[in-house]
Each structure stands twice: as C-alpha cells, then as structure tokens.
Design a protein around this motif. Structure first.
Motif, short mmCIF file in Angstrom:
data_model
loop_
_atom_site.label_atom_id
_atom_site.label_comp_id
_atom_site.label_asym_id
_atom_site.label_seq_id
_atom_site.Cartn_x
_atom_site.Cartn_y
_atom_site.Cartn_z
N ALA A 1 -36.12 -11.74 -34.48
CA ALA A 1 -37.21 -10.97 -33.89
C ALA A 1 -36.67 -9.79 -33.09
CB ALA A 1 -38.06 -11.86 -33.00
N CYS B 1 -39.38 -17.62 -22.82
CA CYS B 1 -40.41 -16.88 -22.09
C CYS B 1 -39.85 -16.20 -20.85
CB CYS B 1 -41.54 -17.83 -21.70
SG CYS B 1 -42.48 -18.48 -23.10
N ASP C 1 -37.78 -16.08 -38.48
CA ASP C 1 -38.44 -14.96 -37.80
C ASP C 1 -38.01 -14.87 -36.34
OD1 ASP C 1 -39.82 -14.20 -40.06
OD2 ASP C 1 -41.68 -15.23 -39.50
N LEU C 2 -37.92 -16.02 -35.68
CA LEU C 2 -37.56 -16.02 -34.28
C LEU C 2 -36.12 -15.57 -34.06
CD1 LEU C 2 -38.44 -16.68 -31.39
CD2 LEU C 2 -37.70 -19.04 -31.77
N TYR D 1 -45.68 -20.70 -31.96
CA TYR D 1 -45.85 -21.43 -33.22
C TYR D 1 -44.73 -22.44 -33.41
CZ TYR D 1 -45.96 -22.50 -38.18
OH TYR D 1 -45.98 -23.17 -39.38
N ASP E 1 -38.96 -7.49 -31.70
CA ASP E 1 -40.03 -7.14 -30.76
C ASP E 1 -40.26 -8.33 -29.83
OD1 ASP E 1 -42.75 -7.04 -29.68
OD2 ASP E 1 -43.03 -5.29 -30.96
N ALA F 1 -44.93 -14.73 -29.59
CA ALA F 1 -45.94 -15.31 -30.48
C ALA F 1 -45.32 -16.32 -31.44
CB ALA F 1 -46.65 -14.20 -31.25
N VAL F 2 -44.18 -15.96 -32.01
CA VAL F 2 -43.51 -16.87 -32.94
C VAL F 2 -43.03 -18.12 -32.22
CG1 VAL F 2 -41.56 -17.14 -34.51
CG2 VAL F 2 -42.84 -15.01 -34.49
N ALA G 1 -40.53 -19.81 -39.63
CA ALA G 1 -40.72 -19.31 -38.27
C ALA G 1 -39.40 -19.24 -37.51
CB ALA G 1 -41.70 -20.21 -37.53
N VAL H 1 -42.71 -9.11 -27.88
CA VAL H 1 -44.07 -9.66 -27.96
C VAL H 1 -44.19 -10.55 -29.19
CG1 VAL H 1 -46.51 -9.10 -28.22
CG2 VAL H 1 -45.08 -7.74 -26.69
N GLU H 2 -43.65 -10.09 -30.32
CA GLU H 2 -43.68 -10.91 -31.53
C GLU H 2 -42.86 -12.18 -31.34
OE1 GLU H 2 -42.44 -8.58 -34.86
OE2 GLU H 2 -44.24 -7.31 -34.83
N ALA H 3 -41.73 -12.08 -30.64
CA ALA H 3 -40.90 -13.25 -30.40
C ALA H 3 -41.67 -14.31 -29.61
CB ALA H 3 -39.63 -12.86 -29.65
#
Length: 243
Positions: A146, A204, A142-143, A158, A148, A154-155, A139, A150-152
């Motif tokens: 990232a 955020c 992915d972060l 997590y 996108d 969400a990740v 994760a 929005v995907e960032a």
C-alpha cells in the motif's frame, strides 16, 4: 452491577411491559462495563399474541435497545444467531441480569441460550473457508504494498475482520462485530487474537503494517495457508462476485 442503571431498567419495565413473561438486562451494564453514557440492552419475552421486534427508545434521558419477542420469535432469533455464528441473543440471556421471571420463563430461555453457547457455532464449509483464505491472501498483498496511508487503513480493517473470522472458525468460537470483535477474538485465541489486535493498532498509530501482516499470515497458516494461484470458484447465483 451499577445499581442506578438497574433501577432505571426496572422502572422502564414497569412502565412499558407490565405483563412481560421475562425481562433481562444485558450488555455492558450486566457485564460491569457500563459508563455514564452506556445504553441499556433489554430482551423482553412477551405473550404469544405479541410481535417480535427490535425498538430503540429513550427513557429518562438514556438510550434503550429493546429486543421484544414471543416464545416462537425467540426460538427463531436463537436459530438465526447460531447460523450467523454470533449468538448475540444467547449471550444476552446467558450473561444478563434477570429482572422479570414469570413461572420460570427467564430460566428456560437462559438454559436454551447456555446450551447453544456450549454447542458452539457451526463450522464454515470448505467453500466458505476457501473464499475467505483467498480474500485474506489478496488483502495481505495489498497491505504489504500500500502506498496510500488512507487505503492502508481501509485494507487493515478488512484484514483484521477477515483474519478474526477465520481464526474464530478454526477455534470453533463465536464471532462478534464492533466492540465485540476484539472481545470474541481474545476469547477464541488469547495469543494470536492479541497479536492481530496489537498489529492493527500499531498500523493505525505508526503506519507500520509488519506486525499485522505477520499475525494474519499466522492465521492463514492455521487454515491451509495463502490461496491464490489455482483458486477457482463456480458462481452459485447468491454470492458476491468477490470474496
């Protein structure tokens, strides 16, 4: 303590549970964090001929969460809450305001709850820690990459949850969900817990993952470091396919 909330809880108890052995007012009202719209969390111990259940009702315009249980049911709930490392019912009893206590029933339940809390949660096994390390390592990658927003987001959610889980296990501290995640996280490790929460907030607000990546990486370092190449897990039939 908010006297109107307490008085309202007492009226509900007299109305619905006149024969209760023990009643405790828990949650934000007991902790002094209640707002005008806060619900009431009320564990209720009933006789052995009762039924252990959870029920949501509205009383005098306020939402009430009722946690009703027999003595055997309470023992099972305590055991389940220890096993899942949350101790939600134990915290209700240990920190709540006793409204009804017949022959010391509330006191005995509170003593059992306090003993569980002092004992701490069971440690995750090596297999579980490895799975969580692997998931968090993946994760974080992915972060970091990232594209996108929005995907960032969400990740990042997590990452916060996974890092909090590992950190609380490392500190042998109880975990929490929802609003209790930051509260339990700060109890477990005030400094690193705050770094995780502030990093998540910064992402955020400003779409900047740097602080969250650093804090979550520090958690990984505490529990053995990132885990990717060389990780192997034999499927046991009851586990999800991914961490």
């Amino acid at each position: 303590m908010d006297a109107p909330h307490v008085a309202q809880a007492r009226r509900l108890v007299r109305d619905r549970f006149p024969d209760a052995l023990s009643v405790v007012l828990a949650g934000s009202t007991a902790s002094g964090r209640a707002t005008a719209s806060s619900d009431l969390d009320i564990p209720v111990l009933v006789g052995d001929d009762g039924v252990t259940h959870r029920e949501t009702v509205r009383f005098e315009g306020r939402v009430v969460e009722l946690f009703v249980h027999t003595r055997a049911g309470l023992a099972e709930l305590f055991a389940a809450d220890v096993a899942n490392r949350r101790a939600a019912m134990q915290y209700m009893y240990a920190g709540g305001l006793v409204l009804v206590d017949v022959d010391g029933a509330a006191g005995r339940a509170r003593a059992l709850a306090a003993a569980d809390l002092r004992g701490g949660p069971p440690a995750l096994g090596a297999r579980a820690v490895g799975s969580r390390r692997y998931g968090l390592t993946d994760a974080l990658d992915d972060l970091a990459h990232a594209g996108d927003p929005v995907e960032a987001l969400a990740v990042a959610g997590y990452v916060l949850t996974a890092a909090a889980d590992l950190l609380c296990d490392h500190r042998r501290a109880w975990i929490g969900g929802g609003k209790w995640l930051p509260r339990r996280l700060l109890e477990a490790d005030p400094a690193l817990g705050a770094a995780l929460l502030e990093g998540h907030l910064r992402l955020c607000r400003a779409a900047d993952p740097t602080a969250l990546l650093e804090a979550a990486s520090a958690v990984l370092d505490l529990v053995g470091g990132p885990l990717r190449e060389g990780y192997r897990r034999t499927w046991q039939g009851t586990e999800p396919s991914a961490p």
